[in-house]
Write a protein that holds these residues in place. Sequence first.
Motif, PDB file in Angstrom:
ATOM      1  N   LYS A 155       1.016  -1.273  -0.050  1.00 14.36           N
ATOM      2  CA  LYS A 155       0.158   0.162  -0.064  1.00 14.36           C
ATOM      3  C   LYS A 155       0.955   1.050  -0.096  1.00 14.36           C
ATOM      4  CE  LYS A 155      -3.815   2.262   2.541  1.00 14.36           C
ATOM      5  NZ  LYS A 155      -4.599   2.400   3.850  1.00 14.36           N
ATOM      6  N   MET A 156       0.782   2.077  -0.885  1.00 11.58           N
ATOM      7  CA  MET A 156       1.402   3.181  -1.143  1.00 11.58           C
ATOM      8  C   MET A 156       0.642   4.577  -1.319  1.00 11.58           C
ATOM      9  SD  MET A 156       4.723   1.789  -3.860  1.00 11.58           S
ATOM     10  CE  MET A 156       3.414   0.663  -4.670  1.00 11.58           C
ATOM     11  N   ASN A 157       1.360   5.478  -0.685  1.00 10.06           N
ATOM     12  CA  ASN A 157       0.805   7.003  -0.918  1.00 10.06           C
ATOM     13  C   ASN A 157       1.273   7.584  -2.341  1.00 10.06           C
ATOM     14  OD1 ASN A 157       3.200   7.996  -0.250  1.00 10.06           O
ATOM     15  ND2 ASN A 157       2.770   8.360   1.923  1.00 10.06           N
ATOM     16  N   LEU A 158       0.710   8.709  -2.528  1.00 14.41           N
ATOM     17  CA  LEU A 158       1.049   9.329  -3.739  1.00 14.41           C
ATOM     18  C   LEU A 158       2.759   9.709  -3.810  1.00 14.41           C
ATOM     19  CD1 LEU A 158       0.348  10.757  -6.540  1.00 14.41           C
ATOM     20  CD2 LEU A 158      -0.155  12.842  -5.258  1.00 14.41           C
ATOM     21  N   GLY A 159       3.399  10.139  -2.581  1.00 12.79           N
ATOM     22  CA  GLY A 159       4.674  10.157  -2.745  1.00 12.79           C
ATOM     23  C   GLY A 159       5.631   9.121  -2.862  1.00 12.79           C
ATOM     24  N   GLN A 160       5.113   8.132  -2.499  1.00 13.44           N
ATOM     25  CA  GLN A 160       5.616   6.592  -2.580  1.00 13.44           C
ATOM     26  C   GLN A 160       5.420   6.048  -4.003  1.00 13.44           C
ATOM     27  OE1 GLN A 160       3.785   4.746   0.612  1.00 13.44           O
ATOM     28  NE2 GLN A 160       5.596   4.532   1.712  1.00 13.44           N
ATOM     29  N   LEU A 161       4.515   6.338  -4.560  1.00  9.25           N
ATOM     30  CA  LEU A 161       4.258   6.130  -5.886  1.00  9.25           C
ATOM     31  C   LEU A 161       5.083   6.997  -6.956  1.00  9.25           C
ATOM     32  CD1 LEU A 161       0.231   5.802  -6.163  1.00  9.25           C
ATOM     33  CD2 LEU A 161       1.838   3.861  -6.383  1.00  9.25           C
ATOM     34  N   THR A 162       5.193   7.991  -6.611  1.00  9.39           N
ATOM     35  CA  THR A 162       6.111   8.958  -7.354  1.00  9.39           C
ATOM     36  C   THR A 162       7.428   8.614  -7.407  1.00  9.39           C
ATOM     37  OG1 THR A 162       4.376  10.720  -7.077  1.00  9.39           O
ATOM     38  CG2 THR A 162       6.787  11.442  -8.067  1.00  9.39           C
ATOM     39  N   ASP A 163       8.011   8.511  -6.089  1.00 10.76           N
ATOM     40  CA  ASP A 163       9.367   7.937  -6.036  1.00 10.76           C
ATOM     41  C   ASP A 163       9.774   6.737  -6.865  1.00 10.76           C
ATOM     42  OD1 ASP A 163       9.705  10.124  -4.322  1.00 10.76           O
ATOM     43  OD2 ASP A 163       9.597   9.137  -2.455  1.00 10.76           O
ATOM     44  N   ARG A 164       8.876   5.703  -6.834  1.00  9.56           N
ATOM     45  CA  ARG A 164       9.266   4.403  -7.248  1.00  9.56           C
ATOM     46  C   ARG A 164       8.889   4.361  -8.757  1.00  9.56           C
ATOM     47  NH1 ARG A 164       7.896  -0.065  -2.810  1.00  9.56           N
ATOM     48  NH2 ARG A 164       8.492   0.818  -1.179  1.00  9.56           N
ATOM     49  N   ALA A 165       8.209   5.214  -9.304  1.00 17.46           N
ATOM     50  CA  ALA A 165       8.044   5.101 -10.796  1.00 17.46           C
ATOM     51  C   ALA A 165       9.100   5.692 -11.640  1.00 17.46           C
ATOM     52  CB  ALA A 165       6.674   6.177 -11.062  1.00 17.46           C
ATOM     53  N   ASP A 166       9.436   4.987 -12.590  1.00 16.85           N
ATOM     54  CA  ASP A 166      10.385   5.310 -13.838  1.00 16.85           C
ATOM     55  C   ASP A 166       9.623   6.346 -14.690  1.00 16.85           C
ATOM     56  OD1 ASP A 166      12.566   4.782 -15.381  1.00 16.85           O
ATOM     57  OD2 ASP A 166      11.267   4.374 -16.922  1.00 16.85           O
ATOM     58  N   ALA A 167       8.575   6.409 -14.776  1.00 18.21           N
ATOM     59  CA  ALA A 167       7.777   7.045 -15.726  1.00 18.21           C
ATOM     60  C   ALA A 167       6.412   7.599 -15.209  1.00 18.21           C
ATOM     61  CB  ALA A 167       7.480   6.578 -17.257  1.00 18.21           C
ATOM     62  N   ILE A 168       5.996   8.662 -15.295  1.00 21.48           N
ATOM     63  CA  ILE A 168       4.529   9.293 -14.933  1.00 21.48           C
ATOM     64  C   ILE A 168       4.040  10.101 -16.135  1.00 21.48           C
ATOM     65  CG2 ILE A 168       2.986  10.283 -13.083  1.00 21.48           C
ATOM     66  CD1 ILE A 168       5.484  10.198 -11.248  1.00 21.48           C
TER      67      ILE A 168
END
Length: 202
Positions: free
Chosen positions: A29-42
């Motif tokens: 379970k991730m919040n927006l900050g964690q999703l952003t940090d782990r993404a290679d592309a958004i």
Amino acid sequence: MMRFKALSWMAAATLAVLTAPAGAAMILKMNLGQLTDRADAIFRGEVLSVEPGKIAIGGGTLPTVTYRLRVDEAFKGQFESKQNGSPEVQITMLGTFKATARSGSQTRLSSSLPEVPKLRVGESYVLFTTAPGASGLRSPVGMGQGSFRIFAGANKTELAVNELNNRGLFEGTGPARRAAQASEGPVSYTQLATAILAELNQ
């Protein structure tokens, strides 16, 4: 024989998950900050096509689905521009699809692996994607957590919601928490985009 085939499938599926991009196998379970940090592309994009395929893994083959999307707004990552000037991206994930009864352009995925997001031709999404792994597979970060469908709400306001109904998206501290107070449910696309940029710029 049927049992052997089932065991072979599960073994190959497990290997596929282990060789998938980092973050695709471990669903936290991730919040927006964690999703952003782990993404290679958004990016925000519209699904242009969906194509079935296969990938050879562990001496067998597994079904895949390749989505081609036009990138309408890039937040993070590099995207290749086509001849018409519009950037595009292809994402290949494990799974199968078939047309729904209502529309041949709509798709539905099924898989024995953790459920992957369901993207439909002609619809727009904000995707947080992993980098392609050695097998070429990639997926939204946190699977359905990193896939936000864009749709029209009241007064034609664009809303965004992931497959967890945005549950926990703005928990914690930092720019994401300050950008929205709702703990669950769709948010405006503008609100989501602003929060993503805030996370990237902190």
